[in-house]
Design an enzyme around this catalytic site. Structure first.
Site, PDB file in Angstrom:
ATOM      1  CG  ASP A   1      -6.879  -0.057   7.641  1.00 35.22           C
ATOM      2  OD1 ASP A   1      -7.134   0.215   8.822  1.00 35.22           O
ATOM      3  OD2 ASP A   1      -6.942   0.772   6.714  1.00 35.22           O
TER       4      ASP A   1
ATOM      5  CD  GLU B   1      -3.203   0.885   0.730  1.00 35.20           C
ATOM      6  OE1 GLU B   1      -3.745  -0.218   0.847  1.00 35.20           O
ATOM      7  OE2 GLU B   1      -3.715   1.826   0.100  1.00 35.20           O
TER       8      GLU B   1
END
Ligand code: GLA
Length: 393
Positions: free
Chosen positions: A180, A168
């Site tokens: 997350d 990410e």
């Protein structure tokens, strides 16, 4: 639909697309909702998320060459997107496949060689852009799929989460923290994860809310973390930390108590930056207190701390927005609601509320109606079941 039925449906679709035959494996990785501890994970603080039963499903079969073929049942008009293990670079035209490609890139970077290509089918039931971590769940799903496909037995699920974060950050350009991916990889049914993002030490805390439920409300205002002020907030906190380090031997804002922060806050020269850092410090302390409250069965205190969290995210961190504030204000004013706040990265997305069982129906109908009147579109509600982390199905 139960998982077995869904799996059958996916396999049927898979075989229509990629041809009959066996050797098909299936995986699931959940989205998450964070109960408290927002924008603390890149500040060395604590978070308290739990995995949802909503998430991303993946169906895979090995190929003999190095081709990668991707198909998403959520973006059927895009058809099959084809690439290869020799072409793992971010590419706008590759659309959603940049997430799994990023994870493959991060595996290879760490020396986990991916020996052959794959045909992949994806289906997700997390509303995208809702702040419930559909992208993290896709990353963790890919990580588990690769771990299993190539037999990387020593790779832990915590490492899978870290690889997802790396993808990410360094492939997809969002400088997110670890929350997350960690929640998606490590979730546990009926528990939230009390995670110290500084050390990655974690404990599971049973979420026992006596006579109440967790309700997520989706504002259906979409944020995009990559384009939003998320990276700016992170930079502001990093600068504030550097300024504090001139006076204090700390490595992260999460090491500070509120009292220490108040004593030294003038070291942060810019008033906006000072408020950002204040949020990070206070929110971390609030999260520690909230988890204690839950352990002591004090759900009311837990709820009040959620309300305080929202106030801080709205005023000091400034990551809320009009639509979310409408939802939170209505919820907090309603009898039977113990606490309500924005959850996730911010700038839209969802709120999370603790609502007494007998008030849930009224919560959904009243807030739904007034939101529609005030904002001009519907909100969506999900009564949460806390699920397990990523798994082979
Ligand atoms: C996003 C990021 C997380 C975290 C939250 C805010 O969800 O991906 O790492 O920073 O925002 O708490």
């Amino acid at each position: 639909m139960e998982v077995r039925k869904m799996k059958e449906r996916f396999i049927q679709k898979f075989q229509e697309l990629y041809g009959k035959g066996g050797g098909i494996r299936a995986y699931f990785a959940p989205g998450r909702v964070n109960l408290i501890g927002e924008h603390t994970d890149y500040n060395g603080g604590h978070v308290f998320p739990c995995a949802l039963t909503l998430g991303t499903y993946g169906i895979v079969r090995d190929r003999e060459d190095r081709k990668l073929r991707f198909y998403s049942m959520n973006f059927e008009s895009l058809g099959i997107i084809e690439t290869s293990l020799d072409d793992l670079v971010p590419d706008e035209a590759a659309n959603w496949t940049n997430y799994p490609k990023g994870v493959m890139w991060a595996f290879e970077k760490r020396g986990y060689k991916l020996a052959h290509g794959m045909d992949i089918l994806i289906y997700g039931n997390i509303p995208s852009g809702s702040g419930l971590s559909s992208s993290a769940s896709l990353e963790v799903l890919t990580g588990l799929m690769l771990k299993d496909t190539f037999g990387f037995e020593n790779l832990t699920m915590v490492e899978v989460a870290l690889i997802g974060q790396d993808a990410e950050n360094n492939f997809n350009g969002c400088n997110c923290g670890i929350m997350d991916q960690f929640a998606s990889a490590m979730g546990k049914k009926d528990h939230a994860i009390f995670l110290d993002t500084n050390t990655l030490n974690y404990e599971y805390a049973p979420v026992i809310l006596k006579d109440a439920k967790i309700v997520i409300t989706n504002s259906k205002v979409k944020h995009s973390l990559v384009d939003s002020a998320y990276n700016d907030r992170r930079n502001e906190c990093e600068t504030a930390l550097k300024e504090l380090q001139a006076e204090l031997p700390i490595h992260s804002l999460g090491e500070l108590t509120q009292e220490e922060f108040e004593l030294h806050k003038e070291a942060i020269k810019d008033p906006v930056r000072q408020r950002r850092a204040k949020h990070a410090v206070y929110e971390n302390q609030r999260t520690i207190r909230a988890v204690e409250a839950l352990r002591e069965n004090d759900v009311e205190l837990f709820g009040r701390l959620m309300n305080e969290s929202h106030q801080s995210l709205k005023e000091d961190y400034q990551v809320s927005c009009r639509e979310i504030d409408i939802l939170v204000d209505m919820a907090q004013a309603m009898p039977g609601v113990l606490g309500s706040r924005i959850t996730g990265g911010g700038f839209g997305g969802c709120t999370v509320s603790i609502v007494r069982n007998d008030a849930v129906d009224g919560f959904i109908s009243q807030i739904g109606k007034t939101y529609q009147e005030k904002v001009g579109h519907e909100a969506e509600f999900y009564v949460v079941d806390i699920g397990d982390g990523a798994k082979i199905i």
